[in-house]
Design an enzyme around this catalytic site. Sequence first.
Site, PDB file in Angstrom:
ATOM      1  N   VAL A 209       7.576 -10.785   1.272  1.00 51.20           N
ATOM      2  CA  VAL A 209       9.073 -10.279   1.172  1.00 51.20           C
ATOM      3  C   VAL A 209       9.076  -9.380   2.385  1.00 51.20           C
ATOM      4  CG1 VAL A 209       9.676 -10.884  -1.252  1.00 51.20           C
ATOM      5  CG2 VAL A 209       8.707  -8.814  -0.646  1.00 51.20           C
TER       6      VAL A 209
ATOM      7  N   TYR B  43       4.438   4.517  -3.495  1.00 56.54           N
ATOM      8  CA  TYR B  43       4.883   3.788  -4.564  1.00 56.54           C
ATOM      9  C   TYR B  43       6.149   4.551  -5.248  1.00 56.54           C
ATOM     10  CZ  TYR B  43       5.663   1.090  -9.159  1.00 56.54           C
ATOM     11  OH  TYR B  43       6.167   0.272 -10.302  1.00 56.54           O
TER      12      TYR B  43
END
Length: 226
Positions: free
Chosen positions: A58, A148
């Site tokens: 992606v 993250y």
Amino acid sequence: MKRAILTGGSKGIGKAIVEKLIKEGWEVCTCSRREEDLLKLKEELRNPKGLYLKACDVGNKNSAKDFVSFCVEKLGNIDLLVNNASILGERLPIEEYPEEVWEEVIRINIKGVFYITKYALPYMAEGSMIVNMSSGAGKRPAPYWGAYAVSKFGVEGFSLLLAEELRGRNIKVYALNPGATRTKMRAKAYPQEDPSTLKPPEKVVEFLLKLISHRPPSGSYDYNNL
Ligand SMILES: NC(=O)c1ccc[n+]([C@@H]2O[C@H](COP(=O)([O-])OP(=O)(O)OC[C@H]3O[C@@H](n4cnc5c(N)ncnc54)[C@H](OP(=O)(O)O)[C@@H]3O)[C@@H](O)[C@H]2O)c1
């Protein structure tokens, strides 16, 4: 609502969503980077009708574009988009955080959400819905969660911004924090933890289905808090 695109359907929460939606009669198009995991998923679910699979990264613009084109070819319009794919990276202080890991986490977790959403939006009609998987680490400072955490703050911001842009088209946008869930990603983040103490991914799916059926106002939601 019956046609969904979901990224990262080969494992964990994504896999449980695919399984449930197919059981409920949805057509689902999903991806992951590893083709063999997708074939395993297809085999495990006994090659169900309405499941479409394609390997895709992606975070790669062309790969994301090809995946969405493939989905549109199979599904026509899209009623639900779930941006679920992401990677954890490392849990380290910023000053020790490896640059290449930082770049890879941001590439997949942020650019990936942008690419898939951008390419899918022209095929999303009034009344459709976008769910972006976020995290508690994207809502309050979580030291040592590095790229993250930053990527999930980005997913939260992206979701709120998009919700405003799509208000006039009656497309709801949710950032969803699934909370601690028994998956490979969680086990990597907390190797000392006993996974049996965590809720299984199916619980997150139950909540997602509630979100889909209740259609609350666009915004940021935590697991089991509607
Ligand atoms: N589990 C938790 O406790 C927890 C808590 C808070 C938030 N979340 C969020 O919930 C979502 C699902 O997490 P999970 O725990 O189910 O993760 P997981 O078990 O690691 O599964 C992640 C899925 O994403 C795919 N993926 C990763 N990078 C990709 C890429 N570049 N392109 C396409 N697919 C990709 C993986 O397949 P490949 O590796 O084969 O590509 C896999 O199918 C994530 O967004 C995560 O950040 C999870």
